[in-house]
Design an enzyme around this catalytic site. Structure first.
Site, PDB file in Angstrom:
ATOM      1  N   ASP A  48     -10.709  23.579   3.248  1.00 11.92           N
ATOM      2  CA  ASP A  48     -10.128  22.883   4.323  1.00 11.92           C
ATOM      3  C   ASP A  48     -10.760  22.830   5.558  1.00 11.92           C
ATOM      4  O   ASP A  48     -11.571  24.110   5.870  1.00 11.92           O
ATOM      5  CB  ASP A  48      -8.871  23.814   4.353  1.00 11.92           C
ATOM      6  CG  ASP A  48      -7.532  22.866   5.144  1.00 11.92           C
ATOM      7  OD1 ASP A  48      -6.706  22.922   4.359  1.00 11.92           O
ATOM      8  OD2 ASP A  48      -7.613  22.605   6.136  1.00 11.92           O
TER       9      ASP A  48
ATOM     10  N   PHE B 259      -7.646  21.522  10.242  1.00 12.73           N
ATOM     11  CA  PHE B 259      -7.056  20.637  11.420  1.00 12.73           C
ATOM     12  C   PHE B 259      -5.624  20.758  11.436  1.00 12.73           C
ATOM     13  O   PHE B 259      -5.162  21.326  12.508  1.00 12.73           O
ATOM     14  CB  PHE B 259      -7.457  19.281  10.829  1.00 12.73           C
ATOM     15  CG  PHE B 259      -6.810  18.265  11.987  1.00 12.73           C
ATOM     16  CD1 PHE B 259      -6.896  18.396  13.398  1.00 12.73           C
ATOM     17  CD2 PHE B 259      -6.335  16.998  11.436  1.00 12.73           C
ATOM     18  CE1 PHE B 259      -6.305  17.456  14.449  1.00 12.73           C
ATOM     19  CE2 PHE B 259      -5.393  16.208  12.307  1.00 12.73           C
ATOM     20  CZ  PHE B 259      -5.603  16.344  13.623  1.00 12.73           C
TER      21      PHE B 259
ATOM     22  N   TYR C 179      -3.359   5.680   8.465  1.00 12.01           N
ATOM     23  CA  TYR C 179      -2.933   6.534   7.172  1.00 12.01           C
ATOM     24  C   TYR C 179      -2.717   5.869   6.238  1.00 12.01           C
ATOM     25  O   TYR C 179      -3.066   5.807   5.052  1.00 12.01           O
ATOM     26  CB  TYR C 179      -1.792   7.168   7.742  1.00 12.01           C
ATOM     27  CG  TYR C 179      -1.302   8.298   6.856  1.00 12.01           C
ATOM     28  CD1 TYR C 179      -1.811   9.393   6.325  1.00 12.01           C
ATOM     29  CD2 TYR C 179       0.070   7.932   6.191  1.00 12.01           C
ATOM     30  CE1 TYR C 179      -1.162  10.289   5.327  1.00 12.01           C
ATOM     31  CE2 TYR C 179       0.769   8.838   5.143  1.00 12.01           C
ATOM     32  CZ  TYR C 179       0.052   9.845   4.788  1.00 12.01           C
ATOM     33  OH  TYR C 179       0.544  10.945   3.891  1.00 12.01           O
TER      34      TYR C 179
HETATM   35  P1  NAD Z   1      -0.835  18.884   6.197  1.00 13.50           P
HETATM   36  O1  NAD Z   1      -1.223  18.406   7.321  1.00 13.50           O
HETATM   37  O2  NAD Z   1      -0.107  20.140   6.126  1.00 13.50           O
HETATM   38  O3  NAD Z   1      -1.849  19.444   5.060  1.00 13.50           O
HETATM   39  C1  NAD Z   1      -3.275  18.505   5.141  1.00 13.50           C
HETATM   40  C2  NAD Z   1      -4.353  19.673   5.076  1.00 13.50           C
HETATM   41  O4  NAD Z   1      -5.691  18.931   4.848  1.00 13.50           O
HETATM   42  C3  NAD Z   1      -4.558  20.604   6.135  1.00 13.50           C
HETATM   43  O5  NAD Z   1      -4.645  21.613   5.743  1.00 13.50           O
HETATM   44  C4  NAD Z   1      -5.646  19.924   6.981  1.00 13.50           C
HETATM   45  O6  NAD Z   1      -6.281  21.058   7.649  1.00 13.50           O
HETATM   46  C5  NAD Z   1      -6.791  19.427   5.894  1.00 13.50           C
HETATM   47  N1  NAD Z   1      -7.473  18.480   6.204  1.00 13.50           N
HETATM   48  C6  NAD Z   1      -7.272  17.107   6.973  1.00 13.50           C
HETATM   49  N2  NAD Z   1      -8.338  16.324   6.920  1.00 13.50           N
HETATM   50  C7  NAD Z   1      -9.449  17.254   6.276  1.00 13.50           C
HETATM   51  C8  NAD Z   1     -10.888  17.110   6.295  1.00 13.50           C
HETATM   52  N3  NAD Z   1     -11.096  15.852   6.643  1.00 13.50           N
HETATM   53  N4  NAD Z   1     -11.270  18.133   5.228  1.00 13.50           N
HETATM   54  C9  NAD Z   1     -10.717  18.986   4.848  1.00 13.50           C
HETATM   55  N5  NAD Z   1      -9.565  19.331   5.253  1.00 13.50           N
HETATM   56  C10 NAD Z   1      -8.811  18.537   5.862  1.00 13.50           C
HETATM   57  O7  NAD Z   1       0.043  17.817   5.006  1.00 13.50           O
HETATM   58  P2  NAD Z   1       0.880  18.130   3.796  1.00 13.50           P
HETATM   59  O8  NAD Z   1       2.230  17.703   3.884  1.00 13.50           O
HETATM   60  O9  NAD Z   1       0.397  19.259   3.173  1.00 13.50           O
HETATM   61  O10 NAD Z   1       0.097  16.868   2.926  1.00 13.50           O
HETATM   62  C11 NAD Z   1      -0.734  16.899   1.992  1.00 13.50           C
HETATM   63  C12 NAD Z   1      -1.030  15.752   1.325  1.00 13.50           C
HETATM   64  O11 NAD Z   1      -0.011  15.096   0.792  1.00 13.50           O
HETATM   65  C13 NAD Z   1      -1.695  14.889   2.204  1.00 13.50           C
HETATM   66  O12 NAD Z   1      -2.652  14.078   1.413  1.00 13.50           O
HETATM   67  C14 NAD Z   1      -0.676  13.903   2.333  1.00 13.50           C
HETATM   68  O13 NAD Z   1      -0.918  12.458   2.663  1.00 13.50           O
HETATM   69  C15 NAD Z   1      -0.016  14.006   1.271  1.00 13.50           C
HETATM   70  N6  NAD Z   1       1.538  13.657   1.358  1.00 13.50           N
HETATM   71  C16 NAD Z   1       2.609  14.424   1.906  1.00 13.50           C
HETATM   72  C17 NAD Z   1       3.691  14.045   2.140  1.00 13.50           C
HETATM   73  C18 NAD Z   1       4.599  15.051   2.743  1.00 13.50           C
HETATM   74  O14 NAD Z   1       6.119  14.505   2.856  1.00 13.50           O
HETATM   75  N7  NAD Z   1       4.555  16.099   2.938  1.00 13.50           N
HETATM   76  C19 NAD Z   1       4.323  12.729   1.829  1.00 13.50           C
HETATM   77  C20 NAD Z   1       3.302  12.172   1.235  1.00 13.50           C
HETATM   78  C21 NAD Z   1       1.931  12.206   1.136  1.00 13.50           C
END
Ligand code: NAD
Ligand code: UDP
Length: 311
Positions: free
Chosen positions: A32, A35, A144
């Site tokens: 991670d 961010f 996105y």
């Molecule tokens: P989140 O923002 O809590 O988690 C994303 C994680 O990715 C964070 O820990 C962030 O620090 C890390 N990150 C971001 N850019 C990065 C990079 N360049 N290199 C390394 N780490 C990086 O979001 P989430 O809700 O946990 O979502 C996780 C995944 O699930 C995402 O890919 C998101 O698109 C997908 N998703 C989530 C939802 C939802 O409702 N939570 C819905 C659809 C898709």
């Protein structure tokens, strides 16, 4: 014991997935750039010698000996992914290329956390996996939506061209403990506002719909998809809860469960905000024998308890 790399592993979804896979007896590399994720989300796992936390940005290549990759790295809330739109699209595109390259070299299986946002503001309702979507390619959500669409393309091309073993899931709105308290997503916003007896901000007229899935159901669906052994079933497959609510209904439910004195106020609807969203989950039911188990009220109560302690 499998060696599993989870990108975005210290975010909301990633931390729950890390915990579950660790408890199931696997070795986890949680990668991670912090961010939107934080060490706090996984601090309870750090005493386990099979859990390793690595600070790394997936727009740069990463090498490790691994059997599986869950590619979750990408900010997920509109506020966070629009904060640095170019970085968001780089994370989906360059990040996917780097992780697919790693999967190819190590012959690892790789799962992409895609999203219902690939359907944009959908005209077909509910959304099936065969629907191509209605996405604005130049709007403020495009970094996105289009990033995730390109990521799906890359996954399919690495699979067709290089025989990489891939799985794609399309995740619908998910909520639960460890959501970032400032990420502006509707469930966390409403709960925090209601706990503080502040106005509940409904954007637009509140008649837009979403279908909310509790985090534990998502984690089960993700793991079932990764463990699915049908090589030619690569997805995409919808993972979400098909019970649909208006945003106004959600606001009322949160106020009721908390017993809050908050009032509902209406604010401007953000640009390109989808008007309706509901997954068709027949494919997941058939291929993965998966369906969500946790109703909204039960999941909200658990999430409210988390935020009550947090604030
Ligand atoms: P989140 O923002 O809590 O988690 C994303 C994680 O990715 C964070 O820990 C962030 O620090 C890390 N990150 C971001 N850019 C990065 C990079 N360049 N290199 C390394 N780490 C990086 O979001 P989430 O809700 O946990 O979502 C996780 C995944 O699930 C995402 O890919 C998101 O698109 C997908 N998703 C989530 C939802 C939802 O409702 N939570 C819905 C659809 C898709
Ligand atoms: N929303 C709202 N008030 C808020 C935050 C969000 O009315 O304080 C609305 C938002 O406009 C959208 C829905 O709730 O219609 C879901 O928003 P979220 O950002 O959680 O996720 P999205 O599904 O839009 O990515």
């Amino acid at each position: 014991m499998k060696k599993i790399l989870i990108t975005g592993g210290s975010g909301f979804v990633g931390s729950h997935l890390s915990e579950r896979l660790l408890n199931e007896g696997n070795e986890i590399i949680c990668l991670d750039n912090f961010f939107t994720g934080s060490k706090e989300n996984v601090i309870h796992l750090m005493g386990n010698k099979y859990f390793e936390l690595v600070r790394h940005d997936i727009t740069m290549p990463y090498f490790a000996e691994i059997d599986e990759i869950y590619n979750l790295a990408c900010p997920a809330s509109p506020v966070h992914y629009q904060y640095n739109a170019i970085k968001t699209i780089k994370t989906s595109v360059l990040g996917s290329i780097n992780m697919l390259g790693l999967a190819k070299r190590k012959n690892a299986k790789i799962l992409q956390a895609s999203t219902s946002e690939v359907y944009g503001d959908p005209i077909e309702h509910p959304q099936t996996e065969s629907y191509w979507g209605n996405v604005n390619p130049i709007g403020i959500r495009s970094c996105y939506d289009e990033g995730k669409r390109v990521a799906e393309t890359l996954f399919m091309d690495y699979h067709r061209q290089n025989k990489v073993r891939i799985k794609i899931i399309r995740i619908f709105n998910t909520y639960g403990p460890r959501m970032h308290k400032n990420d502006g997503r509707v469930v966390s916003n409403f709960i925090i506002q209601a706990l503080k007896n502040k106005n509940i901000t409904v954007y637009g007229n509140g008649k837009q719909t979403r279908s909310f899935q509790y985090i534990d159901d998502l984690v089960s669906g993700m793991i079932k998809m990764m463990n699915n052994t049908e090589d030619n079933f690569v997805g995409p497959v919808n993972i979400g809860n098909p019970i649909e609510f208006t945003i106004l209904q959600l606001a009322q439910k949160v106020i009721e469960l908390i017993g809050s004195k908050s009032k509902i106020v209406f604010a401007k609807l953000p640009q390109d905000d989808p008007m309706q969203r509901k997954p068709d989950i027949n494919l997941a039911k058939e291929k993965l024998e998966w369906k969500p188990k946790i109703p909204l009220e039960k999941g909200l109560i658990k999430t409210i308890e988390y935020f009550r302690k947090k604030i």
